[in-house]
Structure formats: structure tokens, C-alpha cells
Motif scaffolding. Structure first.
Motif, PDB file in Angstrom:
ATOM      1  N   LYS A  26       0.841  -1.193   0.000  1.00  0.00           N
ATOM      2  CA  LYS A  26       0.000   0.000   0.000  1.00  0.00           C
ATOM      3  C   LYS A  26       0.871   1.236   0.000  1.00  0.00           C
ATOM      4  O   LYS A  26       1.858   1.310   0.745  1.00  0.00           O
ATOM      5  N   GLY A  27       0.511   2.198  -0.823  1.00  0.00           N
ATOM      6  CA  GLY A  27       1.218   3.463  -0.865  1.00  0.00           C
ATOM      7  C   GLY A  27       0.275   4.526  -1.367  1.00  0.00           C
ATOM      8  O   GLY A  27      -0.699   4.875  -0.701  1.00  0.00           O
ATOM      9  N   SER A  28       0.521   5.044  -2.556  1.00  0.00           N
ATOM     10  CA  SER A  28      -0.349   6.038  -3.174  1.00  0.00           C
ATOM     11  C   SER A  28      -0.976   5.438  -4.418  1.00  0.00           C
ATOM     12  O   SER A  28      -0.268   4.999  -5.319  1.00  0.00           O
ATOM     13  N   GLY A  29      -2.293   5.431  -4.470  1.00  0.00           N
ATOM     14  CA  GLY A  29      -2.955   4.882  -5.653  1.00  0.00           C
ATOM     15  C   GLY A  29      -3.290   3.421  -5.495  1.00  0.00           C
ATOM     16  O   GLY A  29      -3.514   2.919  -4.397  1.00  0.00           O
ATOM     17  N   GLY A  30      -3.321   2.726  -6.618  1.00  0.00           N
ATOM     18  CA  GLY A  30      -3.776   1.350  -6.642  1.00  0.00           C
ATOM     19  C   GLY A  30      -2.902   0.400  -5.842  1.00  0.00           C
ATOM     20  O   GLY A  30      -1.683   0.512  -5.817  1.00  0.00           O
ATOM     21  N   THR A  31      -3.545  -0.551  -5.176  1.00  0.00           N
ATOM     22  CA  THR A  31      -2.827  -1.555  -4.402  1.00  0.00           C
ATOM     23  C   THR A  31      -1.933  -2.394  -5.316  1.00  0.00           C
ATOM     24  O   THR A  31      -2.377  -2.894  -6.338  1.00  0.00           O
ATOM     25  N   ILE A  32      -0.679  -2.555  -4.922  1.00  0.00           N
ATOM     26  CA  ILE A  32       0.257  -3.397  -5.666  1.00  0.00           C
ATOM     27  C   ILE A  32       0.212  -4.798  -5.084  1.00  0.00           C
ATOM     28  O   ILE A  32       0.302  -4.979  -3.865  1.00  0.00           O
ATOM     29  N   GLY A  33       0.050  -5.786  -5.939  1.00  0.00           N
ATOM     30  CA  GLY A  33       0.168  -7.166  -5.511  1.00  0.00           C
ATOM     31  C   GLY A  33       1.562  -7.665  -5.842  1.00  0.00           C
ATOM     32  O   GLY A  33       2.193  -7.180  -6.779  1.00  0.00           O
ATOM     33  N   TYR A  34       2.063  -8.619  -5.074  1.00  0.00           N
ATOM     34  CA  TYR A  34       3.390  -9.145  -5.385  1.00  0.00           C
ATOM     35  C   TYR A  34       3.465 -10.633  -5.063  1.00  0.00           C
ATOM     36  O   TYR A  34       2.660 -11.179  -4.293  1.00  0.00           O
ATOM     37  N   LEU A  35       4.434 -11.276  -5.682  1.00  0.00           N
ATOM     38  CA  LEU A  35       4.749 -12.673  -5.429  1.00  0.00           C
ATOM     39  C   LEU A  35       6.254 -12.785  -5.282  1.00  0.00           C
ATOM     40  O   LEU A  35       7.010 -12.260  -6.114  1.00  0.00           O
ATOM     41  N   VAL A  36       6.686 -13.433  -4.220  1.00  0.00           N
ATOM     42  CA  VAL A  36       8.103 -13.688  -3.999  1.00  0.00           C
ATOM     43  C   VAL A  36       8.290 -15.186  -3.777  1.00  0.00           C
ATOM     44  O   VAL A  36       7.616 -15.775  -2.922  1.00  0.00           O
ATOM     45  N   ASN A  37       9.153 -15.799  -4.577  1.00  0.00           N
ATOM     46  CA  ASN A  37       9.481 -17.211  -4.369  1.00  0.00           C
ATOM     47  C   ASN A  37      10.881 -17.480  -4.921  1.00  0.00           C
ATOM     48  O   ASN A  37      11.647 -16.539  -5.148  1.00  0.00           O
ATOM     49  N   GLY A  38      11.199 -18.731  -5.167  1.00  0.00           N
ATOM     50  CA  GLY A  38      12.537 -19.084  -5.606  1.00  0.00           C
ATOM     51  C   GLY A  38      12.938 -18.503  -6.947  1.00  0.00           C
ATOM     52  O   GLY A  38      14.134 -18.432  -7.269  1.00  0.00           O
ATOM     53  N   ALA A  39      11.964 -18.074  -7.742  1.00  0.00           N
ATOM     54  CA  ALA A  39      12.256 -17.487  -9.051  1.00  0.00           C
ATOM     55  C   ALA A  39      12.555 -16.000  -8.967  1.00  0.00           C
ATOM     56  O   ALA A  39      12.940 -15.385  -9.966  1.00  0.00           O
ATOM     57  N   HIS A  76      -4.904   3.152 -15.961  1.00  0.00           N
ATOM     58  CA  HIS A  76      -4.923   4.390 -15.198  1.00  0.00           C
ATOM     59  C   HIS A  76      -3.574   4.663 -14.532  1.00  0.00           C
ATOM     60  O   HIS A  76      -2.864   3.737 -14.129  1.00  0.00           O
ATOM     61  N   GLY A  77      -3.261   5.951 -14.383  1.00  0.00           N
ATOM     62  CA  GLY A  77      -1.934   6.360 -13.952  1.00  0.00           C
ATOM     63  C   GLY A  77      -1.518   5.877 -12.582  1.00  0.00           C
ATOM     64  O   GLY A  77      -0.326   5.690 -12.320  1.00  0.00           O
ATOM     65  N   ASP A  78      -2.488   5.650 -11.678  1.00  0.00           N
ATOM     66  CA  ASP A  78      -2.116   5.166 -10.350  1.00  0.00           C
ATOM     67  C   ASP A  78      -1.855   3.657 -10.346  1.00  0.00           C
ATOM     68  O   ASP A  78      -1.579   3.073  -9.291  1.00  0.00           O
ATOM     69  N   HIS A  79      -1.929   3.039 -11.526  1.00  0.00           N
ATOM     70  CA  HIS A  79      -1.602   1.619 -11.677  1.00  0.00           C
ATOM     71  C   HIS A  79      -0.422   1.398 -12.623  1.00  0.00           C
ATOM     72  O   HIS A  79       0.210   0.346 -12.581  1.00  0.00           O
ATOM     73  N   THR A  80      -0.146   2.385 -13.468  1.00  0.00           N
ATOM     74  CA  THR A  80       0.930   2.236 -14.466  1.00  0.00           C
ATOM     75  C   THR A  80       2.002   3.316 -14.366  1.00  0.00           C
ATOM     76  O   THR A  80       3.035   3.215 -15.026  1.00  0.00           O
ATOM     77  N   GLY A  81       1.760   4.346 -13.556  1.00  0.00           N
ATOM     78  CA  GLY A  81       2.687   5.471 -13.495  1.00  0.00           C
ATOM     79  C   GLY A  81       4.071   5.115 -13.001  1.00  0.00           C
ATOM     80  O   GLY A  81       5.040   5.821 -13.283  1.00  0.00           O
ATOM     81  N   GLY A  82       4.175   4.000 -12.262  1.00  0.00           N
ATOM     82  CA  GLY A  82       5.471   3.572 -11.764  1.00  0.00           C
ATOM     83  C   GLY A  82       6.108   2.464 -12.579  1.00  0.00           C
ATOM     84  O   GLY A  82       7.160   1.930 -12.183  1.00  0.00           O
TER      85      GLY A  82
END
Length: 207
Positions: A26-39, A76-82
Motif C-alpha cells: 500500500k502506498g499512493s494509488g492502486g494496491t500493488i500485488g506481489y509474489l516472492v518465491n525461488g524465481a 490508469h496512472g495510479d496503476h501504471t505510473g510507476g
């Protein structure tokens, strides 16, 4: 003498792990989802450049290999701006998302600040990442014309972008009732296809 303006406060950000390496930022704009594993690590959506850099730094701490791939739910920019801050060579989105992303940023003359999808799909997309499989699906126009839903199949966690908010849906004006109907239809269809079993992490997540 005029006093210098106070520096802007840094954005408030947080990481929340869910299960099997899947979590949210969570930060500014749309929630970022992530996955962390051996790859390594991958992310869904990128918010804005400033918070994308914070998310990227945190993911690199969790996965020294770095972030390998980025997915966009819509343009939308709060999902792609970064997007550009991630510096990845593979960005996946629905074909309509890419088309709208280019059109909007070309009109705004901000093309040099963007990183566009390098791979697109029209109906479904699937890729294995370490011991997880991610599926992307397009259920038709809803919040935009190119909303994608991403499902981490083994973790059974879904990112719905702006199709679903917490604790409900986007606020709409009366003239937008047609859009509301389309949105509700898409969310209902997603629930039917996935039997409403996955953990859904919607926009503006507030655990």
C-alpha cells in the motif's frame, strides 16, 4: 523574510504478506500485488514513480534476484505510473490496456515517463513463476475497456484491480449507472468462474 516551504512528508507505505509468497503493498494509488518465491519477485500494478521505487526496494530485500516481471490490471496512472521505475523487460497487460495507456499518455505528452506492456492478451494468459502459476483473464469492459483479473492459482489469491474496492465499489454519479451495471456484471461473472473461493484483494485494501 519568507520561510522556505516545508519538505513534503514521505508517503506512508506498508507491505502485508498474505500466503505462499503473495502479498500486497500500500502506498499512493492502486494496491500493488506481489509474489516472492525461488524465481525472484513479480508485481501487479506499479502506482506512481515515487512509491514504485519504495515497493521495488522492499521486493529486492525479499528477493535478491530482483523483480522479473510486472503485470498491469488497467491503464490508469495510479496503476501504471510507476512502470518505468521497475526497469523490467516484461510487462503484461490486456491488449486494450496497452492501447488506452498509449493513447492517454500520448495526449498528455508523458510518453517519455512511461513503460508500456511488452506482452498482451485478449482472453486469457498463463505463466508459471517458480512454484506458482499466474492466470490473467479478461471478462469484458468494466471499470475500463481493458481490465484484467490475475489469479495466483496455488495461493488462491486474486488481484481484481479497480473492479473491486474495499469495502465496496467505486462511487459513481447517476449518469454512470450503465457503467455500474457493467461493473457489477463483470464482478459477478468473476465470482461465478472462480466460485468465490479465492482471497480477493481489491483496490484500496484496508486489512
Amino acid at each position: 523574510l519568507a520561510q522556505p516551504a516545508a519538505a513534503a512528508a514521505p508517503p506512508v507505505t506498508s507491505f502485508t504478506d498474505l500466503r505462499r509468497g503473495v502479498g500486497i503493498f500500500k502506498g499512493s494509488g492502486g494496491t500493488i500485488g506481489y509474489l516472492v518465491n525461488g524465481a525472484g519477485a513479480m508485481a501487479i500494478d506499479s502506482q506512481f514513480a515515487n512509491t514504485a521505487e519504495i515497493a521495488l526496494a522492499g521486493l529486492k530485500q525479499r528477493a535478491p534476484q530482483g523483480v522479473e516481471m510486472l503485470l498491469n490490471t488497467h491503464h490508469h496512472g495510479d496503476h501504471t505510473g510507476g512502470n518505468k521505475a521497475y526497469g523490467v523487460s516484461k510487462i503484461v497487460a490486456h491488449a486494450n490496456c496497452l492501447k488506452s495507456h498509449k493513447a492517454v499518455t500520448e495526449e498528455a505528452k508523458t510518453v517519455d515517463q512511461q513503460a508500456y506492456a511488452t506482452a498482451t492478451f485478449t482472453d486469457t494468459w498463463t505463466e508459471k513463476f517458480g512454484d506458482e502459476t499466474i492466470e490473467g483473464r479478461y471478462f469484458g469492459a468494466g471499470h475500463t475497456g481493458g481490465d484484467a483479473v490475475y489469479h495466483f492459482q496455488r495461493a488462491n489469491v486474486m488481484h481484481m484491480g479497480d473492479l473491486l474496492f474495499n469495502p465496496g465499489f467505486t462511487t459513481y454519479k447517476p449518469k454512470q449507472l450503465g457503467e455500474v451495471a457493467a461493473l457489477l456484471a463483470r464482478v459477478a461473472y468473476v465470482g461465478f468462474v472462480y466460485d468465490l473461493l479465492p482471497v480477493l484483494f481489491p483496490e484500496w485494501w484496508t486489512p
